[in-house]
Enzyme design. Structure first.
Site, PDB file in Angstrom:
ATOM      1  N   TYR A   1      -6.826  -5.000  -1.519  1.00 59.89           N
ATOM      2  CA  TYR A   1      -5.217  -5.481  -1.972  1.00 59.89           C
ATOM      3  C   TYR A   1      -5.342  -4.398  -3.424  1.00 59.89           C
ATOM      4  O   TYR A   1      -4.345  -3.731  -4.117  1.00 59.89           O
ATOM      5  CB  TYR A   1      -5.186  -6.898  -2.270  1.00 59.89           C
TER       6      TYR A   1
ATOM      7  N   LYS B   1       1.128  -1.056   0.054  1.00 60.97           N
ATOM      8  CA  LYS B   1      -0.003  -0.435  -0.058  1.00 60.97           C
ATOM      9  C   LYS B   1       0.819   1.204  -0.209  1.00 60.97           C
ATOM     10  O   LYS B   1       0.089   2.897  -0.181  1.00 60.97           O
ATOM     11  CB  LYS B   1      -1.349  -0.335   1.425  1.00 60.97           C
TER      12      LYS B   1
END
Length: 385
Positions: A378, A292
């Site tokens: 994700y 991330k």
């Protein structure tokens, strides 16, 4: 010097912000502590979310991603004796791309060169003054310099000087383990990333190109890299990644780079004080398990650029006033997801926790609802989530 936006930090966040501002008719100057060679060669993230790729394409920066990037439909979750594929495209209709931060950095550098962007590298003693009427001072080549600006944006990481100009609250967590990361000159042994839980510690089989593999091992914090010769690294990877399981083999090759990466989470709020703004690692850090870090920086910049264009060109402060709260909604969601992935996959020596982790992994692998939740986070939430 005088400009509309002074950007501190010439990493992906800083250069992308300058690119998007220029498209909106706002000028900027970028300053960077490191040399350009260092910034373009440092090994960082390798996974781009769907929304990140869409933004780069819309900004005219997607050509090389399409040509040399590697689109992945999902990931593998593994624990001893089992490996399961989580198909993001099937579950949520979005994919991810393997495309290293070094490549994103080069693409942005070339685009800004072509546009004549002013970027000053290798500066020292950078300071931000007077958030209400900001300026940036620094030295370059031993010579003092000053940039007066309408707005200053810190894209200079969690240890940069800009955070000191933005008072607020900081939440943080330091994990008891780190990642030992290596680059190896060997074709990847897998078509998509393998996230492996193991009693000895987490392992990740990733890649950078058809000829370069990126791999990680969980190690204790404070690990000395000298304690991990190449053969020990390969043996640990083979054990944790299941070499020989169902005929799968881990290919070995020359290790060209190795480093130890501490694991921590940090969020600072607000991400703005008067006319000084924060973006990317200057405002938040996440452990790399959820892929991330770079994507959050891109999301920040995607919100901040139109806000600054509206503020400086149209004298409309509404988006700028909303920037911190809007960005932090996504930051906290991604911080939670990164924590969830990290605590699900990393061994901590507690046998009770180990059984909880295996139960969680089995649920994600066998439940469409569990797999969809992982896939949605994700592959990437919308920029303005």
């Amino acid at each position: 010097m005088r400009t509309q936006v002074a950007i501190i930090g010439a990493g992906p966040a800083g250069l992308l912000l300058s690119h998007l501002l220029a498209a909106g008719g706002v000028e900027s100057i970028v300053v960077e502590t490191r040399t350009r060679e260092y910034v373009e060669s440092r090994i960082r993230a390798g996974i781009l979310e769907h929304s990140t790729v869409e933004l780069l394409r819309a900004a005219g920066l997607g050509d090389r991603i399409a040509r040399v990037g590697d689109e992945h439909r999902g990931i593998y979750l593994q624990w001893p004796g089992e490996r399961h594929h989580i198909d993001f495209t099937e579950l949520v209709g979005r994919s991810v791309w393997v495309y290293g931060q070094t490549e994103v950095q080069k693409d942005l550098g070339r685009a800004r060169d072509a546009a004549g962007q002013q970027v000053i590298y290798d500066v020292r003693d950078t300071e931000v003054h007077d958030p209400a009427d900001p300026c940036v001072t620094f030295t370059v080549g031993g010579r003092p310099e000053r940039i007066d600006a309408d707005v200053v944006v810190g894209c200079d990481g969690s240890f940069g000087p800009t955070r000191e100009s933005v008072p607020g609250t900081t939440w943080q967590r330091t994990y008891d383990y780190s990642w030992l990361g290596v680059l190896a000159s060997v074709p990847p042994s897998t078509d998509e990333l393998i996230y492996a839980w193991h009693h000895d510690g987490f392992a990740l089989n990733s890649m950078r190109s058809p000829t370069v593999t990126r791999l990680y091992l969980q190690v204790p914090s404070g690990t000395d890299i000298a304690e991990w010769p190449d053969d020990r690294i390969w043996d640990a990877l083979a054990e944790r990644l299941g070499h020989g399981q169902d005929g799968w083999k881990l290919a070995r090759g020359p290790i060209t780079d190795k480093s130890v990466l501490p694991m921590r989470s940090l969020v600072q709020a607000p991400m703005r004080h008067d006319r000084v703004f924060l973006a990317g690692d200057a405002a938040h850090i996440v452990p790399p398990t959820g892929a991330k870090g770079l994507n959050l920086a891109v999301a920040d910049v995607a919100l901040l650029a139109p806000a600054l264009v509206a503020l400086l060109k149209e004298k409309d402060p509404r988006l700028a006033d909303e920037y911190s709260a809007t960005a932090l909604r996504r930051v906290w969601r991604c911080t939670h997801f990164s924590w969830w992935m990290t605590t699900m996959l990393h061994a901590n020596g507690d046998p009770f926790d180990a059984q909880l982790q295996l139960s969680q992994l089995r649920w994600v692998a066998s439940s469409e609802a569990g797999a969809r939740g992982l896939a949605e986070n994700y592959a990437g939430l919308p920029i303005g989530f």
